[in-house]
Write a protein that holds these residues in place. Sequence first.
Motif, PDB file in Angstrom:
ATOM      1  N   LEU A  77       1.744  41.034  49.159  1.00  0.00           N
ATOM      2  CA  LEU A  77       3.291  41.778  48.806  1.00  0.00           C
ATOM      3  C   LEU A  77       3.457  42.892  49.446  1.00  0.00           C
ATOM      4  O   LEU A  77       2.476  43.961  49.469  1.00  0.00           O
ATOM      5  CB  LEU A  77       3.462  41.615  47.178  1.00  0.00           C
ATOM      6  CG  LEU A  77       3.321  40.676  46.423  1.00  0.00           C
ATOM      7  CD1 LEU A  77       3.153  40.897  44.905  1.00  0.00           C
ATOM      8  CD2 LEU A  77       4.260  39.510  46.706  1.00  0.00           C
ATOM      9  N   GLN A 100       8.415  44.342  47.506  1.00  0.00           N
ATOM     10  CA  GLN A 100       8.527  43.354  46.371  1.00  0.00           C
ATOM     11  C   GLN A 100       7.522  43.688  45.124  1.00  0.00           C
ATOM     12  O   GLN A 100       8.067  43.080  44.103  1.00  0.00           O
ATOM     13  CB  GLN A 100       7.476  42.257  47.336  1.00  0.00           C
ATOM     14  CG  GLN A 100       8.489  41.550  48.248  1.00  0.00           C
ATOM     15  CD  GLN A 100       7.539  40.702  49.344  1.00  0.00           C
ATOM     16  OE1 GLN A 100       6.180  40.929  49.608  1.00  0.00           O
ATOM     17  NE2 GLN A 100       8.002  39.752  49.680  1.00  0.00           N
ATOM     18  N   VAL A 101       6.913  44.501  45.272  1.00  0.00           N
ATOM     19  CA  VAL A 101       6.014  44.863  43.961  1.00  0.00           C
ATOM     20  C   VAL A 101       7.117  45.701  43.343  1.00  0.00           C
ATOM     21  O   VAL A 101       6.926  45.471  41.738  1.00  0.00           O
ATOM     22  CB  VAL A 101       4.673  45.980  44.120  1.00  0.00           C
ATOM     23  CG1 VAL A 101       4.150  46.519  43.029  1.00  0.00           C
ATOM     24  CG2 VAL A 101       3.570  44.976  45.154  1.00  0.00           C
ATOM     25  N   ARG A 108      10.186  45.347  42.967  1.00  0.00           N
ATOM     26  CA  ARG A 108      11.367  44.704  42.381  1.00  0.00           C
ATOM     27  C   ARG A 108      10.510  43.767  41.108  1.00  0.00           C
ATOM     28  O   ARG A 108      11.226  43.574  40.030  1.00  0.00           O
ATOM     29  CB  ARG A 108      11.620  43.369  43.317  1.00  0.00           C
ATOM     30  CG  ARG A 108      12.790  43.922  44.164  1.00  0.00           C
ATOM     31  CD  ARG A 108      13.558  43.011  44.946  1.00  0.00           C
ATOM     32  NE  ARG A 108      12.525  42.275  45.814  1.00  0.00           N
ATOM     33  CZ  ARG A 108      12.326  42.908  47.288  1.00  0.00           C
ATOM     34  NH1 ARG A 108      12.991  44.034  47.627  1.00  0.00           N
ATOM     35  NH2 ARG A 108      11.619  42.032  48.060  1.00  0.00           N
ATOM     36  N   ARG A 109       9.177  43.273  41.432  1.00  0.00           N
ATOM     37  CA  ARG A 109       8.726  42.526  40.144  1.00  0.00           C
ATOM     38  C   ARG A 109       8.481  43.415  39.120  1.00  0.00           C
ATOM     39  O   ARG A 109       8.418  42.985  37.868  1.00  0.00           O
ATOM     40  CB  ARG A 109       7.262  42.171  41.052  1.00  0.00           C
ATOM     41  CG  ARG A 109       7.285  40.805  41.645  1.00  0.00           C
ATOM     42  CD  ARG A 109       5.828  40.489  42.065  1.00  0.00           C
ATOM     43  NE  ARG A 109       6.078  39.414  42.886  1.00  0.00           N
ATOM     44  CZ  ARG A 109       5.605  38.211  42.817  1.00  0.00           C
ATOM     45  NH1 ARG A 109       4.358  38.146  41.915  1.00  0.00           N
ATOM     46  NH2 ARG A 109       5.603  37.417  43.778  1.00  0.00           N
ATOM     47  N   ARG A 143      -0.138  45.261  36.303  1.00  0.00           N
ATOM     48  CA  ARG A 143       0.765  45.421  35.242  1.00  0.00           C
ATOM     49  C   ARG A 143       0.512  44.438  33.934  1.00  0.00           C
ATOM     50  O   ARG A 143       1.398  43.948  33.272  1.00  0.00           O
ATOM     51  CB  ARG A 143       2.088  44.638  36.079  1.00  0.00           C
ATOM     52  CG  ARG A 143       2.538  45.544  37.206  1.00  0.00           C
ATOM     53  CD  ARG A 143       3.064  46.958  36.788  1.00  0.00           C
ATOM     54  NE  ARG A 143       3.068  47.373  35.481  1.00  0.00           N
ATOM     55  CZ  ARG A 143       2.809  48.536  35.125  1.00  0.00           C
ATOM     56  NH1 ARG A 143       1.962  49.353  35.896  1.00  0.00           N
ATOM     57  NH2 ARG A 143       2.847  49.015  33.689  1.00  0.00           N
ATOM     58  N   GLU A 152      -1.315  39.770  45.304  1.00  0.00           N
ATOM     59  CA  GLU A 152      -0.432  39.468  44.122  1.00  0.00           C
ATOM     60  C   GLU A 152      -1.284  39.609  42.681  1.00  0.00           C
ATOM     61  O   GLU A 152      -0.935  40.172  41.889  1.00  0.00           O
ATOM     62  CB  GLU A 152       0.181  38.183  44.239  1.00  0.00           C
ATOM     63  CG  GLU A 152       1.066  37.786  43.096  1.00  0.00           C
ATOM     64  CD  GLU A 152       1.735  36.290  43.430  1.00  0.00           C
ATOM     65  OE1 GLU A 152       2.888  36.209  42.827  1.00  0.00           O
ATOM     66  OE2 GLU A 152       1.093  35.260  43.913  1.00  0.00           O
TER      67      GLU A 152
END
Length: 70
Positions: free
Chosen positions: A12, A16-17, A19-20, A61, A54
């Motif tokens: 990622l 992208q991270v 957004r997650r 998280r 990922e």
Amino acid sequence: MRNILRTDDVLLTTAQVARRIGRCRETVLLAVRRGRLVAAVQLPGPNGAYLFEESAVVEWRSPGERLAGL
């Protein structure tokens, strides 16, 4: 940064991270600078982008961790 990538993991970008986790890119980069999130690789060049596995993002998280603590 790690030198060996797991071949079964999705990579990622910083965006992208971000957004997650529902935060800005700067939050992700701060976590990298503080050593809380480890990039799988940094692309070449003066502003080489970080790529993250990922699974590392999911682990970073994990449910018990607070965003404030990055």
